[in-house]
Design a protein around this motif. Structure first.
Motif, short mmCIF file in Angstrom:
data_model
loop_
_atom_site.label_atom_id
_atom_site.label_comp_id
_atom_site.label_asym_id
_atom_site.label_seq_id
_atom_site.Cartn_x
_atom_site.Cartn_y
_atom_site.Cartn_z
N ASP A 67 12.62 -57.84 6.27
CA ASP A 67 13.36 -57.33 5.11
C ASP A 67 12.44 -57.00 3.94
OD1 ASP A 67 15.73 -57.49 6.44
OD2 ASP A 67 16.36 -59.39 5.54
N LEU A 68 11.34 -57.73 3.81
CA LEU A 68 10.38 -57.44 2.74
C LEU A 68 9.76 -56.06 2.94
CD1 LEU A 68 8.81 -58.43 0.25
CD2 LEU A 68 7.16 -59.48 1.79
N GLY A 69 9.37 -55.75 4.19
CA GLY A 69 8.78 -54.45 4.47
C GLY A 69 9.78 -53.32 4.30
N ILE A 70 11.02 -53.54 4.76
CA ILE A 70 12.07 -52.52 4.62
C ILE A 70 12.38 -52.29 3.13
CG2 ILE A 70 14.51 -52.04 5.05
CD1 ILE A 70 14.15 -53.49 7.76
N GLY A 71 12.47 -53.39 2.38
CA GLY A 71 12.72 -53.26 0.94
C GLY A 71 11.60 -52.53 0.24
N ASN A 72 10.36 -52.78 0.69
CA ASN A 72 9.21 -52.09 0.09
C ASN A 72 9.32 -50.58 0.28
OD1 ASN A 72 6.72 -51.62 -1.06
ND2 ASN A 72 5.55 -52.22 0.74
N VAL A 73 9.75 -50.14 1.48
CA VAL A 73 9.88 -48.71 1.75
C VAL A 73 10.98 -48.09 0.88
CG1 VAL A 73 10.57 -46.99 3.47
CG2 VAL A 73 9.02 -48.84 4.11
N LEU A 74 12.16 -48.67 0.94
CA LEU A 74 13.30 -48.10 0.19
C LEU A 74 13.04 -48.15 -1.31
CD1 LEU A 74 16.29 -49.62 2.23
CD2 LEU A 74 15.08 -47.46 2.59
N GLY A 75 12.54 -49.30 -1.78
CA GLY A 75 12.26 -49.44 -3.21
C GLY A 75 11.17 -48.50 -3.69
N SER A 76 10.11 -48.32 -2.87
CA SER A 76 9.03 -47.41 -3.25
C SER A 76 9.51 -45.97 -3.34
CB SER A 76 7.88 -47.49 -2.23
OG SER A 76 7.21 -48.72 -2.33
N ASN A 77 10.36 -45.55 -2.38
CA ASN A 77 10.86 -44.17 -2.41
C ASN A 77 11.76 -43.92 -3.61
OD1 ASN A 77 9.50 -43.84 -0.01
ND2 ASN A 77 11.20 -42.91 1.07
N ILE A 78 12.58 -44.92 -3.94
CA ILE A 78 13.43 -44.79 -5.13
C ILE A 78 12.56 -44.77 -6.39
CG2 ILE A 78 15.18 -45.96 -6.54
CD1 ILE A 78 16.34 -47.02 -3.86
N ALA A 79 11.55 -45.65 -6.45
CA ALA A 79 10.65 -45.71 -7.61
C ALA A 79 9.83 -44.42 -7.73
CB ALA A 79 9.73 -46.91 -7.51
N ASN A 80 9.40 -43.86 -6.60
CA ASN A 80 8.60 -42.64 -6.65
C ASN A 80 9.36 -41.49 -7.29
OD1 ASN A 80 6.33 -43.74 -5.48
ND2 ASN A 80 6.75 -42.98 -3.42
N ILE A 81 10.64 -41.37 -6.98
CA ILE A 81 11.43 -40.27 -7.55
C ILE A 81 11.94 -40.62 -8.93
CG2 ILE A 81 13.51 -38.85 -7.26
CD1 ILE A 81 13.19 -39.20 -4.22
N GLY A 82 12.57 -41.81 -9.06
CA GLY A 82 13.18 -42.16 -10.34
C GLY A 82 12.18 -42.51 -11.42
N LEU A 83 11.19 -43.34 -11.08
CA LEU A 83 10.23 -43.81 -12.08
C LEU A 83 9.04 -42.86 -12.22
CD1 LEU A 83 9.47 -46.17 -14.01
CD2 LEU A 83 8.23 -47.18 -12.09
N VAL A 84 8.37 -42.57 -11.09
CA VAL A 84 7.13 -41.79 -11.14
C VAL A 84 7.40 -40.35 -11.58
CG1 VAL A 84 5.21 -40.88 -9.78
CG2 VAL A 84 6.02 -43.22 -9.39
N LEU A 85 8.29 -39.64 -10.89
CA LEU A 85 8.57 -38.25 -11.26
C LEU A 85 9.34 -38.18 -12.57
CD1 LEU A 85 9.47 -36.23 -8.04
CD2 LEU A 85 7.41 -36.14 -9.44
N GLY A 86 10.22 -39.17 -12.81
CA GLY A 86 10.97 -39.17 -14.06
C GLY A 86 10.06 -39.27 -15.26
N ILE A 87 9.15 -40.24 -15.26
CA ILE A 87 8.22 -40.42 -16.38
C ILE A 87 7.27 -39.23 -16.49
CG2 ILE A 87 6.24 -41.79 -17.17
CD1 ILE A 87 7.71 -44.27 -16.29
#
Length: 319
Positions: A67-87
């Motif tokens: 679950d830690l690895g799966i969460g890392n994937v989903l969380g990273s993809n959400i962060a890449n679009i919402g946080l990284v591209l947003g900022i």
């Protein structure tokens, strides 16, 4: 708690630095073996952006924490679009000019649907992992073919120019090995620290993977994207995120399936996957638009960033 936090902070820093050394060594070895620079740039260098997530997911799976690895994937993809591209878009609006990029964004959506279909039964099996790896090979072949065809595409040229200077074969192999050792040690630190914090706070490994670990491993994309935007290289900023998200879904998500298959936390399927899909659709709309030459403006960047923090608040309420 303090020791676990320090392990994550130091581990992420070493993970990022080790990934750079590993990619430098691998790219230089390929150069010494006379692999075309464009192929190196579009495969080894681009894959390097997801290397921290891949090693963390593999080590977590070896420890039985899929679950830690799966969460890392989903969380990273959400962060890449919402946080990284947003900022990044808040700092500098991003115009999409690369034809390669305009082809990759719909492919990212298709890859997301593929991963969702494999997840739909609530179990990540070895067959699922193999399917994802086959998808990775096909994607690398497709990207390389497109890159060889559109040699003057701005994104292709940038990836080619990002290849490190050639070293001797001995030095290349040395840095390759040093990078690999650092990746293994640092990923163990991150996984241990994340599990300790999860136990201390009484939350699941999935939540820690979605938040602390995901944001930590997304920091290189944030730095690279902001730097590219400030230099007027919007396509590179966007390309880093799209490439990272595709590699996360195909290469990183395959690790738990291949190493420690089994049933995962259902929240990932019912909550986090739909949210990641929503962010991916939003990226498709704001970047391609309904006309030639899409653009992510500051308003859209602000909405993406607000959406990311709203997602973190939702996780906080549910945790």
């Amino acid at each position: 708690m303090l020791l676990a936090t320090a392990a994550i902070v130091i581990g992420v820093a070493l993970l990022i630095w080790g990934a750079d050394r590993f990619v430098d060594g691998a790219a230089s070895v390929a150069k010494n073996l006379r692999v075309p620079p464009m192929v190196i740039g579009l495969t080894i260098v681009s894959l390097g952006t997801s290397l921290p997530e891949m090693i963390v997911a593999a080590m977590a799976a070896l420890d039985g924490n899929r679950d830690l690895g799966i969460g890392n994937v989903l969380g990273s993809n959400i962060a890449n679009i919402g946080l990284v591209l947003g900022i990044t878009a808040l700092i500098m609006p991003l115009a999409v000019q690369s034809m390669t990029l305009r082809r990759e964004i719909p492919v990212l959506l298709l890859v997301t649907f593929l991963a969702f279909a494999l997840f739909a039964d609530g179990e990540l099996s070895r067959i699922d992992g193999i399917v994802l790896l086959i998808g990775l090979v096909l994607m690398l072949a497709w990207i390389t073919r497109i890159g060889m065809k559109d040699r003057h595409d701005p994104m292709v040229e940038e990836f080619t120019e990002s290849i490190p200077e050639q070293m001797s074969m001995k030095s290349s192999i040395l840095w390759f090995i040093v990078g690999l050792i650092l990746l293994i040690i640092s990923s163990r630190m991150v996984v241990w620290g994340a599990v300790e914090i999860a136990h201390y706070l009484g939350v699941s490994d999935l939540i820690i993977g979605l938040t602390i670990v995901a944001i930590g491993t997304s920091l290189p994309e944030l730095v690279a994207s902001v730097a590219s935007a400030l230099k007027g290289e919007a396509d590179i900023a966007l390309g880093n995120v799209i490439g990272s998200n595709m590699f996360n879904l195909l290469a990183v998500l395959a690790m738990p399936g291949l190493i420690h298959p089994g049933i995962f936390a259902q929240e990932a399927l019912l909550r986090d996957f739909p949210i990641m899909l929503g962010f991916t659709v939003a990226l498709l709309i704001v970047s391609l638009g309904f006309k030639v030459g899409g653009k992510i403006n500051r308003l859209e960047g602000g909405l993406l960033t607000a959406g990311f923090f709203a997602y973190l608040y939702l996780l906080y309420l549910q945790a």
